[in-house]
Design a protein around this motif. Structure first.
Motif, PDB file in Angstrom:
ATOM      1  N   TRP A 105       0.842  -1.191   0.000  1.00 31.55           N
ATOM      2  CA  TRP A 105       0.000   0.000   0.000  1.00 31.55           C
ATOM      3  C   TRP A 105       0.881   1.247   0.000  1.00 31.55           C
ATOM      4  N   PRO A 106       0.700   2.167  -0.970  1.00 31.11           N
ATOM      5  CA  PRO A 106       1.595   3.328  -1.099  1.00 31.11           C
ATOM      6  C   PRO A 106       1.266   4.460  -0.132  1.00 31.11           C
ATOM      7  N   GLU A 107       1.314   4.151   1.140  1.00 32.44           N
ATOM      8  CA  GLU A 107       1.061   5.155   2.179  1.00 32.44           C
ATOM      9  C   GLU A 107       2.247   5.150   3.136  1.00 32.44           C
ATOM     10  N   PRO A 108       2.794   6.317   3.494  1.00 35.14           N
ATOM     11  CA  PRO A 108       4.014   6.363   4.322  1.00 35.14           C
ATOM     12  C   PRO A 108       3.875   5.555   5.608  1.00 35.14           C
ATOM     13  N   THR A 109       4.596   4.457   5.696  1.00 33.06           N
ATOM     14  CA  THR A 109       4.475   3.515   6.805  1.00 33.06           C
ATOM     15  C   THR A 109       5.822   3.042   7.327  1.00 33.06           C
ATOM     16  N   TYR A 110       6.786   2.810   6.433  1.00 27.06           N
ATOM     17  CA  TYR A 110       8.001   2.085   6.783  1.00 27.06           C
ATOM     18  C   TYR A 110       9.227   2.989   6.837  1.00 27.06           C
ATOM     19  N   ALA A 111      10.101   2.687   7.801  1.00 29.51           N
ATOM     20  CA  ALA A 111      11.379   3.400   7.886  1.00 29.51           C
ATOM     21  C   ALA A 111      12.323   2.946   6.787  1.00 29.51           C
ATOM     22  N   ALA A 112      12.165   1.701   6.350  1.00 31.43           N
ATOM     23  CA  ALA A 112      12.973   1.163   5.253  1.00 31.43           C
ATOM     24  C   ALA A 112      12.199   0.048   4.580  1.00 31.43           C
ATOM     25  N   ILE A 113      12.378  -0.053   3.271  1.00 31.72           N
ATOM     26  CA  ILE A 113      11.922  -1.211   2.506  1.00 31.72           C
ATOM     27  C   ILE A 113      13.156  -1.816   1.868  1.00 31.72           C
ATOM     28  N   ALA A 114      13.367  -3.093   2.117  1.00 34.18           N
ATOM     29  CA  ALA A 114      14.540  -3.799   1.599  1.00 34.18           C
ATOM     30  C   ALA A 114      14.079  -4.923   0.688  1.00 34.18           C
ATOM     31  N   SER A 115      14.810  -5.126  -0.402  1.00 36.18           N
ATOM     32  CA  SER A 115      14.453  -6.192  -1.329  1.00 36.18           C
ATOM     33  C   SER A 115      15.663  -6.566  -2.159  1.00 36.18           C
ATOM     34  N   SER A 116      15.926  -7.855  -2.276  1.00 34.00           N
ATOM     35  CA  SER A 116      17.036  -8.342  -3.084  1.00 34.00           C
ATOM     36  C   SER A 116      16.557  -9.444  -4.019  1.00 34.00           C
ATOM     37  N   LEU A 143      16.412  -0.060   0.205  1.00 37.67           N
ATOM     38  CA  LEU A 143      17.640  -0.851   0.143  1.00 37.67           C
ATOM     39  C   LEU A 143      17.392  -1.946  -0.888  1.00 37.67           C
ATOM     40  N   LEU A 144      18.025  -1.836  -2.049  1.00 32.56           N
ATOM     41  CA  LEU A 144      17.551  -2.590  -3.206  1.00 32.56           C
ATOM     42  C   LEU A 144      18.681  -3.253  -3.980  1.00 32.56           C
ATOM     43  N   ALA A 145      18.440  -4.505  -4.396  1.00 31.27           N
ATOM     44  CA  ALA A 145      19.305  -5.192  -5.350  1.00 31.27           C
ATOM     45  C   ALA A 145      18.401  -5.915  -6.349  1.00 31.27           C
ATOM     46  N   VAL A 146      18.693  -5.752  -7.645  1.00 36.79           N
ATOM     47  CA  VAL A 146      17.836  -6.294  -8.705  1.00 36.79           C
ATOM     48  C   VAL A 146      18.683  -6.844  -9.846  1.00 36.79           C
ATOM     49  N   PRO A 147      18.452  -8.083 -10.301  1.00 33.21           N
ATOM     50  CA  PRO A 147      19.123  -8.550 -11.515  1.00 33.21           C
ATOM     51  C   PRO A 147      18.590  -7.779 -12.721  1.00 33.21           C
ATOM     52  N   TRP A 246      21.865  -4.548 -10.402  1.00 27.35           N
ATOM     53  CA  TRP A 246      21.959  -3.176  -9.886  1.00 27.35           C
ATOM     54  C   TRP A 246      21.648  -3.227  -8.402  1.00 27.35           C
ATOM     55  N   TRP A 247      22.408  -2.459  -7.633  1.00 25.28           N
ATOM     56  CA  TRP A 247      22.104  -2.357  -6.206  1.00 25.28           C
ATOM     57  C   TRP A 247      22.370  -0.933  -5.733  1.00 25.28           C
ATOM     58  N   GLY A 248      21.617  -0.516  -4.729  1.00 21.26           N
ATOM     59  CA  GLY A 248      21.808   0.842  -4.244  1.00 21.26           C
ATOM     60  C   GLY A 248      20.963   1.169  -3.026  1.00 21.26           C
ATOM     61  N   LEU A 249      21.209   2.351  -2.489  1.00 17.99           N
ATOM     62  CA  LEU A 249      20.485   2.888  -1.337  1.00 17.99           C
ATOM     63  C   LEU A 249      19.873   4.223  -1.751  1.00 17.99           C
ATOM     64  N   TRP A 250      18.582   4.356  -1.519  1.00 15.64           N
ATOM     65  CA  TRP A 250      17.875   5.594  -1.864  1.00 15.64           C
ATOM     66  C   TRP A 250      17.134   6.088  -0.640  1.00 15.64           C
ATOM     67  N   GLN A 251      17.194   7.408  -0.391  1.00 19.01           N
ATOM     68  CA  GLN A 251      16.501   7.990   0.758  1.00 19.01           C
ATOM     69  C   GLN A 251      15.417   8.947   0.300  1.00 19.01           C
ATOM     70  N   LYS A 252      14.251   8.781   0.891  1.00 17.72           N
ATOM     71  CA  LYS A 252      13.148   9.707   0.641  1.00 17.72           C
ATOM     72  C   LYS A 252      13.455  11.048   1.301  1.00 17.72           C
ATOM     73  N   THR A 253      13.060  12.127   0.658  1.00 14.78           N
ATOM     74  CA  THR A 253      13.356  13.458   1.188  1.00 14.78           C
ATOM     75  C   THR A 253      12.769  13.614   2.587  1.00 14.78           C
ATOM     76  N   PRO A 254      13.603  13.944   3.578  1.00 16.88           N
ATOM     77  CA  PRO A 254      13.082  14.138   4.944  1.00 16.88           C
ATOM     78  C   PRO A 254      12.221  15.394   5.030  1.00 16.88           C
ATOM     79  N   VAL A 255      11.392  15.426   6.058  1.00 11.59           N
ATOM     80  CA  VAL A 255      10.631  16.645   6.346  1.00 11.59           C
ATOM     81  C   VAL A 255      11.603  17.695   6.863  1.00 11.59           C
ATOM     82  N   PRO A 256      11.612  18.919   6.301  1.00 12.41           N
ATOM     83  CA  PRO A 256      12.543  19.949   6.789  1.00 12.41           C
ATOM     84  C   PRO A 256      12.311  20.244   8.266  1.00 12.41           C
ATOM     85  N   ALA A 257      13.384  20.437   8.982  1.00 10.26           N
ATOM     86  CA  ALA A 257      13.279  20.797  10.399  1.00 10.26           C
ATOM     87  C   ALA A 257      12.641  22.177  10.531  1.00 10.26           C
TER      88      ALA A 257
END
Length: 273
Positions: A105-116, A143-147, A246-257
Motif C-alpha cells: 500500500w503506497p502510504e508512508p508507513t516504513y522506515a525502510a523497505i529492503a528487497s534483493s 535498500l535494493l538489489a535487482v538482476p 543493480w544495487w543501491g540505497l535511496w533515501q526519501k526526502t526528509p521533512v525539513p526541520a
C-alpha cells in the motif's frame, strides 16, 4: 504463451526452498554488498519491510544491523517464508507475512523497505518501485538489489543465432531503475555490477535456475529438439555466463526541520510584537 501469475511464481520458488541457498551465488554477493553499505545509515522511526525475503539471506543482515527494530519478512511463497523463519533467531521484533510485493500500500508507513532479487518478478517493476517509494516515511530508505537486463547475454545471443525463442524471464534495465530513483529523494549509492558465475556448462546453468526456483516464465517451453540444439551450441561456445545486477540505497526526502525563532538580546524587540 501462458500468464505468469503470482501463484505460479510462488509455487516455483516454494519447490526450491531446500536448494536455494546452495546455488544462490549472485544473490549472496548482492546481499553482502548491500548490507556493507546500509550498516552506515540511520533510519527514522518505524518498521522495516523486506519484500521477497526468500530463505532469509538479506533478512539475517537486516536483523543483525537493527536487532531492536520491527522487521516484517515477506514473500509470495509460504514455503520460502517458512524457511526464512527457521533461519532467523526467535525475536519479538520479527514478523513473517505472505505478501505480493506489487500490492504494497503506497502510504508512508516504513522506515525502510529492503528487497534483493525480487522486484524483477513483479508485473511492472518500475511501477512497483514507485509504490515502494511512496510507502516510506519521510527520511525512509529503500535498500535494493535487482538482476538486470545485461544478464545471461550468451543465452539470448545463441537463441537469436539459432532462431529459437528466448525463454528467460525479462529483467528491468539498470538505467531505467536508476532513472526512477533519481526523480526524487537522494540516491546515496547506485551501482551496476557484473559477476561471472562459476558454472561449468549450459545444462548446469539451467539446473541452477531450477534449484533457485527462478524458472517461472510466461514463454512457452522449448521443444526437446530446440533445447538440445541450444545446449550443444552453448557448450561449443565455451563462453562465461555472467549475471548483471543493480544495487543501491535511496533515501526519501526528509521533512525539513522547523526553523526556530531567533531570539533578540535587546528587550526592546518585544515592543515590535
Amino acid at each position: 504463451m501462458s500468464a505468469l501469475t503470482p501463484a505460479k511464481i510462488g509455487q516455483q520458488f516454494g519447490a526450491a526452498a531446500r536448494t536455494y541457498e546452495s546455488v544462490a551465488i549472485a544473490q549472496k554477493v548482492a546481499v553482502d554488498r548491500l548490507s556493507t553499505a546500509f550498516r552506515a545509515i540511520d533510519l527514522p522511526a518505524g518498521p522495516i519491510l523486506e519484500i521477497g525475503c526468500g530463505t532469509g539471506l538479506l533478512s539475517r543482515k537486516l536483523h543483525q544491523t537493527w536487532p531492536d527494530r520491527p522487521l516484517i519478512c515477506s514473500d509470495i511463497s509460504p514455503a520460502m517464508l517458512a524457511a526464512c523463519e527457521q533461519n532467523l533467531p526467535r525475536s519479538p521484533q520479527l514478523q513473517f507475512q505472505v505478501l505480493d510485493g506489487a500490492t504494497v500500500w503506497p502510504e508512508p508507513t516504513y522506515a525502510a523497505i529492503a528487497s534483493s532479487f525480487a522486484l524483477q518478478w513483479l508485473p511492472d517493476p518500475l511501477a512497483s518501485l514507485q509504490r515502494w517509494q511512496a510507502a516510506l516515511v519521510p527520511g525512509g530508505w529503500l535498500l535494493l538489489a535487482v538482476p538486470t537486463a545485461g544478464s545471461f547475454q550468451v543465452w539470448r545471443q545463441l537463441c537469436e543465432q539459432l532462431q529459437i525463442p528466448f525463454t528467460g524471464h525479462p529483467l528491468p534495465e539498470a538505467d531505467e531503475l536508476q532513472s526512477v530513483l533519481l526523480r526524487s529523494g537522494q540516491l546515496l549509492k547506485g551501482t551496476c555490477d557484473r559477476l561471472t558465475l562459476p558454472i561449468a556448462n549450459a545444462r548446469s546453468f539451467f539446473r541452477q535456475l531450477k534449484d533457485l526456483g527462478a524458472t517461472a516464465t510466461a514463454a512457452d517451453p522449448l521443444r526437446p529438439q530446440q533445447f538440445r540444439r541450444l545446449l550443444q551450441a552453448w557448450d561449443q561456445r565455451s563462453q562465461p555466463i555472467e549475471q548483471e545486477f543493480w544495487w543501491g540505497l535511496w533515501q526519501k526526502t526528509p521533512v525539513p526541520a522547523a526553523i526556530a525563532p531567533v531570539s533578540c538580546p535587546d528587550s526592546r524587540c518585544s515592543l515590535l510584537t
